[in-house]
Design a protein around this motif. Sequence first.
Motif, PDB file in Angstrom:
ATOM      1  N   SER A  21      -7.638  10.104  -7.546  1.00 19.25           N
ATOM      2  CA  SER A  21      -6.231   9.696  -7.485  1.00 19.25           C
ATOM      3  C   SER A  21      -5.519  10.318  -6.281  1.00 19.25           C
ATOM      4  N   HIS A  22      -6.172  11.249  -5.607  1.00 19.13           N
ATOM      5  CA  HIS A  22      -5.562  11.878  -4.435  1.00 19.13           C
ATOM      6  C   HIS A  22      -5.908  11.171  -3.122  1.00 19.13           C
ATOM      7  N   LEU A  67       0.839  -1.206   0.000  1.00 16.34           N
ATOM      8  CA  LEU A  67       0.000   0.000   0.000  1.00 16.34           C
ATOM      9  C   LEU A  67       0.873   1.254   0.000  1.00 16.34           C
ATOM     10  N   SER A  93      -7.884   2.603   2.776  1.00 16.06           N
ATOM     11  CA  SER A  93      -8.545   1.298   2.725  1.00 16.06           C
ATOM     12  C   SER A  93      -8.491   0.562   4.051  1.00 16.06           C
ATOM     13  N   PRO A 136      -3.762   5.211  -0.415  1.00 19.35           N
ATOM     14  CA  PRO A 136      -4.125   3.797  -0.299  1.00 19.35           C
ATOM     15  C   PRO A 136      -4.425   3.349   1.129  1.00 19.35           C
ATOM     16  N   TYR A 137      -3.851   4.026   2.123  1.00 20.51           N
ATOM     17  CA  TYR A 137      -4.088   3.587   3.508  1.00 20.51           C
ATOM     18  C   TYR A 137      -5.495   3.900   3.995  1.00 20.51           C
ATOM     19  N   ARG A 149       1.401  12.245 -10.032  1.00 22.86           N
ATOM     20  CA  ARG A 149       0.974  13.654  -9.996  1.00 22.86           C
ATOM     21  C   ARG A 149       2.132  14.573 -10.374  1.00 22.86           C
TER      22      ARG A 149
END
Lengths: 86, 403
Positions: free
Chosen positions: B124-125, A41, B131, B128-129, A52
Amino acid sequence: MAQEKITLEELVELISTSAGVRTDAETAAARTFEDLGVDSLGVLGIVAEIERRVGRKLGSEAELSPSPTALTAFVNDDSPALVEGV
Amino acid sequence: MNLVITGLGTVSPAGTGTHDYWAALVEGRSLIAPLSDFDTDGFPVRLGGRVRGFDPLDHLDGRYVVQTDAFTWFAMVAAEEALEDSGFDVTADPYATGVLICSGAGGAEFGQRELTALYGSGPSHVGPYQSIAWFYAASTGQVSIRNQLKGMCGVLVTDEPGMLDALGQAEQALRRGGSAMLVGASESAIGAPYSLACQAVSGTLTDGDDPESVYLPFTERTVGYVPAEGAAAALVEDQELARARGARVRAVVAGQASTFGSVGGHDPGGEGLLHAALGAMRRAGVTPDEVDVVFADALGMPKADADEAAALRQLFPGGVAVTAPKTGFGRAHAGAGALDVAAAVLSLEHQVIPPTPRVPDPPAGLDLVVRVARPARLRTALVLSRGMGGGNSAVVLTSPHHV
């Protein structure tokens, strides 16, 4: 205008801000993400931030980069040849 | 029940660790302060009990700080203290120890930050954490992973009674063959507008802005409570096994019972709380005259306070000492019951009943400990808790030196 490449130093900073792992360029250059304690992750977050910065999608291959060296090589050259052996 | 608490840990508005927590409780210190993290304009609340001066990097690896919400930081730090305090070797058999940490709001602060990024900048900003960080089970998971605790793991998504229920669940887990359970509850969500907006619908928060005059349960001036954050954790073991390994037993979990009063509100009428207390005392095998102190729920709403006082008078016709130390910092939702359990354990150990901060006088017909701590001979404590939505729980804790 977005930057085109990233440096290892920038990646070291992203490893800290996106994954919470503090390291330095020398250590990062010699180790895998796993060795550094960056989980999958964490790599996802790092790749999203690089996307970006460079203003283009890097795709899932970037997310599978095993190491900081492999990831910078992938971003800067997109050349699989440079990734081998890291 | 043959369950004992051998380790205890807290993160509270008084700071990190049970030592600072107990010092604040005995002193009756008021830790309520303005919620300065965001503009509370439009929110029916101005004050709260935040865990201030807590730098997660002082306690945790940077990875956890980036990956998890503050409610998980608090849980991990409290769990660490409890584990260390217990002296229990979890590595001997990782599968023998489980984890059960309750949460009411999950990682709401972390989640709000990511949702702000989602709506402000795009998908996209979102990191992932997100989740894993917002999730109610995040604290149980991280505590399990960090300490390699591989027994029965779970989460109770609850309001205040969570920890009391978790003690009951721990008994079942140990009966099925585990040798220890790390139980706790943690709440952080008062630094985020989203979370406070959710709490505001309860109608039980007070918007008072004078820290001295808000949340005064059992008084005529009370119009609600202020929210707080914090965590407490306990390592519980089978009594025989704990004594066999020479553990320092901090308290015996003598009996626990839960009831569901009714949908909505905090147990309207007080019947649910009354029956939870009766059930816990019956299971503990203690009579009303054996209970030395009650840690009251003390909601701070006039009707709910009157209901609780009536239940206490019915349970204890001969009277009993009652206290509500949470008045000093507010109600930490899922963390509240856990901090009360910790307060009760410390009270039994020190043979001192901490006061109910800022409440000047006891109400008629209730021996509420006010103004100053009261030294007393304490063998048995009853902890009461009501949650928003109608869940109630009670637990009887006894001093290990008097069994």
